[in-house]
Design a protein around this motif. Structure first.
Motif, PDB file in Angstrom:
ATOM      1  N   ASP A   1     -39.347  37.381   3.920  1.00 14.42           N
ATOM      2  CA  ASP A   1     -39.912  36.501   4.947  1.00 14.42           C
ATOM      3  C   ASP A   1     -38.981  36.329   6.145  1.00 14.42           C
ATOM      4  O   ASP A   1     -39.316  35.614   7.085  1.00 14.42           O
ATOM      5  CB  ASP A   1     -40.220  35.127   4.348  1.00 14.42           C
ATOM      6  N   LYS A   2     -37.813  36.944   6.082  1.00 14.50           N
ATOM      7  CA  LYS A   2     -36.798  36.857   7.137  1.00 14.50           C
ATOM      8  C   LYS A   2     -36.377  35.408   7.429  1.00 14.50           C
ATOM      9  O   LYS A   2     -36.131  35.026   8.564  1.00 14.50           O
ATOM     10  CB  LYS A   2     -37.280  37.524   8.419  1.00 14.50           C
ATOM     11  N   THR A   3     -36.280  34.602   6.363  1.00 12.18           N
ATOM     12  CA  THR A   3     -35.823  33.216   6.490  1.00 12.18           C
ATOM     13  C   THR A   3     -34.404  33.024   5.963  1.00 12.18           C
ATOM     14  O   THR A   3     -33.823  31.961   6.126  1.00 12.18           O
ATOM     15  CB  THR A   3     -36.761  32.274   5.717  1.00 12.18           C
ATOM     16  N   GLN A   4     -33.879  34.062   5.311  1.00 12.66           N
ATOM     17  CA  GLN A   4     -32.527  34.036   4.792  1.00 12.66           C
ATOM     18  C   GLN A   4     -31.821  35.323   5.172  1.00 12.66           C
ATOM     19  O   GLN A   4     -32.411  36.409   5.072  1.00 12.66           O
ATOM     20  CB  GLN A   4     -32.526  33.917   3.260  1.00 12.66           C
TER      21      GLN A   4
ATOM     22  N   SER B   1     -22.878  36.425   0.442  1.00  8.06           N
ATOM     23  CA  SER B   1     -23.147  35.142   1.073  1.00  8.06           C
ATOM     24  C   SER B   1     -24.583  35.127   1.561  1.00  8.06           C
ATOM     25  O   SER B   1     -25.102  36.148   2.019  1.00  8.06           O
ATOM     26  CB  SER B   1     -22.208  34.903   2.266  1.00  8.06           C
ATOM     27  N   SER B   2     -25.222  33.978   1.448  1.00  7.61           N
ATOM     28  CA  SER B   2     -26.566  33.801   2.022  1.00  7.61           C
ATOM     29  C   SER B   2     -26.508  32.696   3.057  1.00  7.61           C
ATOM     30  O   SER B   2     -25.810  31.687   2.858  1.00  7.61           O
ATOM     31  CB  SER B   2     -27.585  33.455   0.936  1.00  7.61           C
ATOM     32  N   ILE B   3     -27.221  32.885   4.180  1.00  8.96           N
ATOM     33  CA  ILE B   3     -27.243  31.902   5.257  1.00  8.96           C
ATOM     34  C   ILE B   3     -28.687  31.550   5.562  1.00  8.96           C
ATOM     35  O   ILE B   3     -29.512  32.440   5.791  1.00  8.96           O
ATOM     36  CB  ILE B   3     -26.552  32.429   6.537  1.00  8.96           C
TER      37      ILE B   3
ATOM     38  N   LYS C   1     -28.475  27.158   9.017  1.00  7.13           N
ATOM     39  CA  LYS C   1     -27.205  27.910   9.053  1.00  7.13           C
ATOM     40  C   LYS C   1     -26.285  27.528   7.886  1.00  7.13           C
ATOM     41  O   LYS C   1     -25.088  27.786   7.924  1.00  7.13           O
ATOM     42  CB  LYS C   1     -26.457  27.691  10.383  1.00  7.13           C
ATOM     43  N   LYS C   2     -26.851  26.914   6.831  1.00 10.31           N
ATOM     44  CA  LYS C   2     -26.056  26.578   5.652  1.00 10.31           C
ATOM     45  C   LYS C   2     -25.662  27.853   4.913  1.00 10.31           C
ATOM     46  O   LYS C   2     -26.489  28.732   4.688  1.00 10.31           O
ATOM     47  CB  LYS C   2     -26.836  25.658   4.727  1.00 10.31           C
ATOM     48  N   VAL C   3     -24.385  27.938   4.535  1.00 10.18           N
ATOM     49  CA  VAL C   3     -23.839  29.129   3.878  1.00 10.18           C
ATOM     50  C   VAL C   3     -23.658  28.855   2.388  1.00 10.18           C
ATOM     51  O   VAL C   3     -23.110  27.819   1.998  1.00 10.18           O
ATOM     52  CB  VAL C   3     -22.497  29.543   4.505  1.00 10.18           C
TER      53      VAL C   3
END
Length: 829
Positions: A397-400, A410-412, A417-419
């Motif tokens: 979904d291109k949300t992460q 790492s996921s943002i 912008k939470k990592v």
């Protein structure tokens, strides 16, 4: 034991409830067919048990009534040792592994798998335990203790460390998906493998003898293009045939290194690598255009990857920055990311669902370019695991945005912008991933390749640990001395360097917990301690304190439970009530004594002041008489008479005029305790001039005045003249010739003046000898009066007037004069 406090147990004839508070035993309304081997209560209202006839039973428990809801025939329970319910499934420990079954009757056996480090260490199960944090502990006969946490390994893994069947899955360079949903991967082992996610096994390995930097699907489902350092290859999945495709022609007369391939449709592809960017027609096998430093404005031919962002624009990631290439204008435009002169090396660019471009760099983290061109940066300062990004990819979904580096995954979140960082304890193949080795499948799975294998996962179903782990305070110590365990501590203020150790009771191996603490009585907010499991405090003031600590688990949940420890810093003995009371009494007594003593001293000081005032008056009169000694007046009048008799009327008049002026100055000065320096110097010069006339002008006088001296400053009167008089009368008078007198005024500091009177006379010893052999007509007491005046001034005004007399000798040790040093306090204003 159930929540009401009663205990459920079984006997051959049935089950019973035991109430400990009144020791009553009540039978439950159920008659078993055979004796009950295992019994389990889920903590709510379900009671389940297994009877010796291999049947499992489940029932709801209301009061002492059982209502059976399920019966399942099990395959075998012979030799079973333990029974529990874990996450919706029932687990029965047997000599042949864990028998797992659900309420529908589906059964499977969980056993040791050779080469799988996540499987059981041994099949002979002795015991099971589910702890409060949701971990399942399984004890085996000879395999030791096994720990299973459902949230520990979040990522599926293909790696040689997992299974020998995955020995080729390492140093992964590129990934692609087939039409059947299988995964093609290329490794540095110069080979190509096919992985089937459904079967979870490698179904094919082809030794290619090439190192494939990238791989993309061609026109049909079995054909793939592979970019290598030596050029372009074609691979047929059906026949495993590998063919070299030359891209060399008049436009580009060499074979290029290829790291990235982008399809433009109609059999045309953009290809890029260490040798620049070019467009290739696969159908005609012709290079259509080529761009490098020599024929374009691109800053570097070392291209790491390319991404198509529109029908006419291409992002070109280079070693010297990010460029936006327009096909129509054939112009490369540098996308300025930072304020630094040198742009970072770009590894990859991806776009999110908002149209923002996410740019991975080799050293500066991730830059985000929004639609308006505004650039923001996410780096280690914002929580990113590492600033060197190897690969980026978006979820379906291109949300992460997911990033790989040499510090894990790492996921943002695109919006906040939470990592969130993932490490070895989460099940990744290793800390070190490979540049560009990532893939998003049609089903929404993400793949990342690294040194030790491949991780794959669905971001939408990624497990997160929501258990509430417990935190405890292990110990408190002062100056490294551990204090015995107590509910409350009283710590002397002399030992208030305090260290408190704490830890989370979580059995996730190597889990990165984040701790927070506060000290009530010292601070208001919480301190983020990271993964540090102690807190130190020094020089705490006396008072009451409560130390509190909480923890956030590796998946970001802050646990509800807070551990606390209370203590007091005791004041020193001199701040206790009894000491203060005693001190007040002593101060009162001392005050009374001081008042009495002060009154007595005031009376004495008043008497002493009157006595010293009288002494000053007497000294001033003595000094006046010393100045106006009869011998000096007599000699002066004789000199005037000689001038008159010798018809030297003008000299007589001049002498008489100066004599009268000196007498007036003496009278004026003698009435004052202090006089300014300018008037004092004028008086001394006039006095010396008269003495010089009396000595027939044989006296050579030298005055040296420090220009830094404030001539309007005040000094005590009648301190200098007596010593000049002594120098003339006793030192110089008896010399025939070469009579020299030197007077120097020097500023020591803003409060003190130094006066030096030096003569080259016969010296004090010779003067005393002459004085003793003569009839004394004049007894000079100027020096003695000056000393008395100095002592009185010091007492009255606290001044530090000093007089030092030094006898001077030549190299033959013969007296050659006298030097007097006088340090006099000055008063300004």
């Amino acid at each position: 034991m159930v929540k009401s406090g009663k205990i459920i147990y079984s006997k051959v004839e049935g089950m019973y409830a035991y109430y400990p508070f009144n020791e009553a035993i009540v039978p439950l309304n159920y008659q078993p067919i055979s004796y009950i081997k295992h019994i389990n209560y889920d903590g709510i209202n379900e009671l389940s048990w297994i009877e010796a006839d291999n049947y499992f039973h489940a029932a709801t428990l209301t009061g002492n009534d059982l209502k059976v809801t399920n019966n399942i025939a099990l395959s075998s329970i012979e030799g079973s040792s333990c029974f529990s319910k874990y996450r919706g499934n029932y687990l029965l420990g047997t000599p042949n592994g864990l028998l797992s079954f659900d309420s529908s009757g589906f059964q499977k056996i969980i056993q040791q798998m050779e080469g799988d480090f996540q499987s059981l260490s041994n099949n002979h199960i002795n015991c099971e335990l589910i702890d409060k944090t949701g971990n399942l502990w399984v004890g085996t006969r000879i395999g030791g203790l096994n720990l299973y946490n459902p949230n520990r390994h979040k990522f599926e893994l293909l790696s040689p460390i997992l299974n020998a069947n995955f020995s080729k899955v390492k140093e992964i360079l590129s990934l692609a998906e087939t039409e059947k949903g299988q995964i093609i991967f290329q490794s540095a082992l110069k080979g190509l493998g096919i992985f089937d996610p459904k079967e979870k096994r490698i179904i094919k390995w082809v030794q290619t003898e090439i190192i494939g930097n990238c791989i993309v699907q061609e026109g049909n489902e079995n054909s793939y293009l592979i970019g290598t350092p030596e050029g372009l290859y074609s691979y047929n999945l059906g026949t495993d045939k590998l063919s070299f495709i030359s891209t060399q022609n008049k436009i580009k007369n060499f074979e290029s290194d290829i790291k990235s391939i982008v399809s433009m449709g109609n059999h045309q592809y953009w290809l890029a690598g260490n040798d620049g960017l070019f467009l290739f027609d696969l159908k005609t096998k012709q290079t259509i255009s080529f761009y490098g430093i020599g024929n374009s404005n691109i800053g570097s031919e070392d291209i790491r990857s390319i991404q198509l962002i529109s029908l006419s624009e291409l992002y070109v990631s280079t070693k010297m920055g990010l460029y936006l290439f327009n096909f129509e204008s054939q112009v490369f435009k540098l996308a300025k990311l930072s304020s630094k002169i040198k742009e970072p090396m770009i590894t990859i660019v991806m776009q999110d669902n908002l149209g923002n471009s996410w740019v991975g760099t080799a050293g500066e983290g991730i830059y985000i370019i929004d639609k308006q061109g505004k650039v923001t940066n996410i780096s280690k300062e914002n929580g990113l695991a590492n600033n060197s990004i190897y690969a980026l990819n978006m979820d379906k979904d291109k949300t992460q945005c997911w990033a790989s580096s040499n510090q894990g995954l790492s996921s943002i979140d695109i919006q906040t912008k939470k990592v969130t960082n993932y490490h070895l304890n989460d099940g990744i193949q290793g800390s070190e991933f490979m540049e560009g080795a990532t893939l998003l499948t049609r089903s929404g799975y993400l793949y990342f390749g690294g040194i030790a294998g491949i991780n794959y996962f669905n971001p939408k179903t990624l497990l997160s640990d929501t258990s509430d782990c417990k935190i405890v305070i292990k110990r408190i110590s002062t100056f490294n001395n551990i204090l015995p365990a107590e509910s409350y501590y009283k710590i002397p203020i002399s030992q208030n360097y305090i260290s408190i150790d704490y830890t989370a009771l979580d059995f996730n191996l190597n889990a990165e917990h984040n701790y927070f603490y506060t000290m009530e009585g010292l601070q208001n907010g919480w301190t983020d301690a990271g993964n540090r499991r102690f807190a130190s405090f020094g020089q705490l003031p006396q008072g009451e304190y409560v130390f509190k600590v909480k923890v956030k688990n590796p998946d970001g949940k802050i646990c509800k439970k807070i551990a606390s420890l209370a203590f007091t810093i005791q004041p020193p003995y001199y701040q206790t009530i009894w000491f203060k009371t005693l001190t007040i009494l002593l101060i009162a007594c001392l005050g009374a004594f001081l008042i009495y003593n002060r009154t007595k001293k005031a009376i004495y000081e008043e008497q002493e002041s009157n006595r010293q005032s009288k002494m000053i008056a007497e000294l001033e009169l003595k000094a006046l008489r010393a100045q106006m000694n009869p011998h000096f007046i007599f000699n002066s009048l004789n000199s005037i008479q000689d001038f008159v008799l010798n018809n030297e009327g003008q000299l007589a008049a001049k002498y008489l005029s100066k004599f009268a002026k000196l007498m007036r100055m003496i009278l004026d000065i003698s009435e004052q305790t202090f006089v300014n320096i300018h008037a004092k110097i004028a008086f001394l010069k006039l006095y010396i001039e008269l003495e010089s006339l009396r000595l027939n002008n044989t006296l050579e006088v030298s005055f040296e005045i420090d220009p830094e001296i404030d001539l309007e400053a005040l000094i005590p009167t009648l301190l200098i003249q007596p010593h000049i008089e002594n120098a003339i009368w006793h030192g110089l008078q008896y010399k025939e010739t070469d009579k020299r007198l030197y007077i120097q005024f020097t500023k020591i500091n803003d409060n003190f003046l130094e006066v030096i009177v030096r003569d080259n006379g016969i010296g004090r010893a010779a003067a005393i000898s002459i004085k003793n052999n003569k009839t004394i007509l004049h007894n000079s007491r100027g020096s003695k009066n000056s000393e008395d005046r100095v002592q009185t001034l010091n007492k009255l005004f606290g001044s530090k007037t000093k007089i030092e007399i030094i006898d001077l000798f030549n190299e033959k040790n013969i007296a050659c004069g006298t030097k007097v040093i006088i340090q006099i306090p000055m008063i300004h204003g």
